[in-house]
Enzyme design. Sequence first.
Site, PDB file in Angstrom:
ATOM      1  N   ASP A 144       0.921  -1.289   0.087  1.00  0.00           N
ATOM      2  CA  ASP A 144      -0.178   0.028  -0.232  1.00  0.00           C
ATOM      3  C   ASP A 144       1.113   1.131   0.004  1.00  0.00           C
ATOM      4  O   ASP A 144       1.497   1.327   1.051  1.00  0.00           O
ATOM      5  CB  ASP A 144      -0.849   0.148   1.269  1.00  0.00           C
ATOM      6  CG  ASP A 144      -1.810   1.126   1.257  1.00  0.00           C
ATOM      7  OD1 ASP A 144      -1.691   2.084   0.817  1.00  0.00           O
ATOM      8  OD2 ASP A 144      -3.193   0.915   1.307  1.00  0.00           O
ATOM      9  N   HIS A 145       1.056   1.814  -1.176  1.00  0.00           N
ATOM     10  CA  HIS A 145       2.206   2.664  -1.306  1.00  0.00           C
ATOM     11  C   HIS A 145       2.290   3.908  -0.200  1.00  0.00           C
ATOM     12  O   HIS A 145       3.086   4.795  -0.042  1.00  0.00           O
ATOM     13  CB  HIS A 145       2.610   3.165  -2.718  1.00  0.00           C
ATOM     14  CG  HIS A 145       1.813   4.072  -3.393  1.00  0.00           C
ATOM     15  ND1 HIS A 145       0.421   3.884  -3.618  1.00  0.00           N
ATOM     16  CD2 HIS A 145       1.767   5.388  -3.605  1.00  0.00           C
ATOM     17  CE1 HIS A 145      -0.286   5.116  -4.021  1.00  0.00           C
ATOM     18  NE2 HIS A 145       0.622   6.017  -4.094  1.00  0.00           N
ATOM     19  N   HIS A 170      -5.765   2.957   0.969  1.00  0.00           N
ATOM     20  CA  HIS A 170      -4.782   4.141   1.144  1.00  0.00           C
ATOM     21  C   HIS A 170      -5.544   4.846   2.489  1.00  0.00           C
ATOM     22  O   HIS A 170      -4.868   5.169   3.316  1.00  0.00           O
ATOM     23  CB  HIS A 170      -4.669   5.192  -0.051  1.00  0.00           C
ATOM     24  CG  HIS A 170      -4.107   4.572  -1.035  1.00  0.00           C
ATOM     25  ND1 HIS A 170      -3.138   3.229  -0.832  1.00  0.00           N
ATOM     26  CD2 HIS A 170      -4.091   4.717  -2.460  1.00  0.00           C
ATOM     27  CE1 HIS A 170      -2.777   3.065  -2.043  1.00  0.00           C
ATOM     28  NE2 HIS A 170      -3.458   3.631  -3.127  1.00  0.00           N
TER      29      HIS A 170
HETATM   30  C1  BG6 Z   1      -3.084   4.670  -6.584  1.00  0.00           C
HETATM   31  C2  BG6 Z   1      -4.341   4.904  -7.151  1.00  0.00           C
HETATM   32  O1  BG6 Z   1      -3.019   3.566  -5.633  1.00  0.00           O
HETATM   33  O2  BG6 Z   1      -2.824   5.953  -5.953  1.00  0.00           O
HETATM   34  C3  BG6 Z   1      -4.445   6.097  -8.215  1.00  0.00           C
HETATM   35  O3  BG6 Z   1      -4.769   3.712  -8.045  1.00  0.00           O
HETATM   36  C4  BG6 Z   1      -4.050   7.245  -7.454  1.00  0.00           C
HETATM   37  O4  BG6 Z   1      -5.907   6.327  -8.596  1.00  0.00           O
HETATM   38  C5  BG6 Z   1      -2.720   6.925  -6.687  1.00  0.00           C
HETATM   39  O5  BG6 Z   1      -4.016   8.385  -8.333  1.00  0.00           O
HETATM   40  C6  BG6 Z   1      -2.532   8.288  -5.955  1.00  0.00           C
HETATM   41  O6  BG6 Z   1      -1.181   8.134  -5.415  1.00  0.00           O
HETATM   42  P1  BG6 Z   1      -0.224   9.370  -5.202  1.00  0.00           P
HETATM   43  O7  BG6 Z   1       0.992   8.535  -4.449  1.00  0.00           O
HETATM   44  O8  BG6 Z   1      -0.071   9.870  -6.591  1.00  0.00           O
HETATM   45  O9  BG6 Z   1      -0.899  10.223  -4.142  1.00  0.00           O
END
Ligand code: BG6
Length: 513
Positions: free
Chosen positions: A202-203, A265
Amino acid sequence: MNRAADQSEVNPLREGLSTRAVPQPCSLVIFGATGDLTHRKLLPALYNLAADGELPPTVTVIGFARRPKNDDDFRKEMEESVRKFSRQTVRDEIWGNFSQSLFYHQSDFADESGFKKLAERLEKIDEERGTRGNRLFYFAVAPDQFEPILKHLKAVGLNKAREGSWARVIIEKPFGSDLPSARELNRVVSNSFSEEQTYRIDHFLGKETAQNILVLRFANAIFEPLWNTRYIDHVQITAAETLGVEGRAGYYDEAGALRDMVQNHLLQLLCLIAMDAPSNLGADSIRDEKVKVVRCLRRMSADDVRNNVVRAQYSDGAINGKPVPGYRKEEKVDPKSVIDTFVALKLHIDNWRWWDVPIYMRVGKRLPKSATEISVHFKKAPMVLFNKETNDANVLVIRIQPDEGISLRMQAKMPGTSFRIEPVKMDFHYGTSFGKASPEAYERLLLDAMSGDATLFARRDEVEGAWAFIDPIEEAWSAKKEAPALFFYPAGSWGPNEADELLARDGRAWRRL
Ligand code: BG6
């Protein structure tokens, strides 16, 4: 040494307190090497780690994909992407060295012989490059490809490491599309890899400011006594993006914002904000506390969904003054799609700490600004001394991105002879306080997986618990009769009026970002 103690030694949150675990030499096999994620995130992250001297030079990357190409083609293609998406400017000399550790393996995911050849190739790489039999398999592919890949890895014995080495698997989201599919996926994964070998990405957990939430809460004794229903009025979590669906309609038009962002997230951020202190900094101690929060999320009935959840989709509008089409006009989107690109919801955590503290979340694409933040709104001071409504007097804001930092809002007397009270802010900015750029989330997470630290990865029970909360909302939305309305908002606005009404009904308002 017990497992928790053992893990606490390698925990990233202990950085500064003890030596951080060193990522070990390994082969990193990326399934889906020609895909978007590899181009935009994985290779740039690996290059930056190499440039910062964080990556053991022996780490070898093997791109596994269907399209025919050789190592040189792959390196050239990756160079282009890294130059485009890297956080730091690419230095020719570093790229020259790093690119020698990139290889391409062409095979169909359904072809067992391709996996046999992979196993042989990995053996050879171990001998030639000193990767010591350690293997990290990264699934940057669509979920319907997981099963054949896992099956074949097992068939050729790559799921097991030889004595003294390790084999791990990193799984990208989406991890299922509801509870039954997530359970099934967990079952399929566990047929080949144990939970200890499984790293679910979950980045958001790899973002510097997300990691800082635990430090803020548990390394500063001033917050904990206030962190409960006695002193907190409510919490808001916003993840706003100016981007639209960006060519990902195939996935997004099935998923929608609730599954794409809230299930993973936003609920992960909520867990970090709401959890109790873990007994130690081991991966499982922290995840044990997070999962308790997930289990306490109040399940919504169909009526609750109607009253507490607003779903919406963007229509034609403008972002930064530039006209953009509505969601239904985006490429490959069903022109009658009822998928949510915006969700606002009010939820509750049914435990002592959070009893009667509403949590408001909103997430959306094509909003006026890209920003993710959490704000903790403290209760008002009694109005006995200063004859003034001090609405939202004390707010602690955690800016996840951009302009990472923390601010605390409080009331102060304006200079002058009259007694005028105005809000002021104490502000901490990562950039100015530490004077160095934060690594990208994927840099952190790749390194942790190479070090065997699962703290910032989602555990099986967390993922399933989050789906158990989300499913009733999706079910209410897909009801044949009396499904709650889908609202529309012009691209470039802060969502439909109904999202504002959700808070206005409680006498509150969204924080202006
Ligand atoms: C991803 C989603 O997990 O997270 C995307 O699938 C989203 O839709 C993205 O744009 C947002 O990540 P970050 O790191 O750019 O805020």
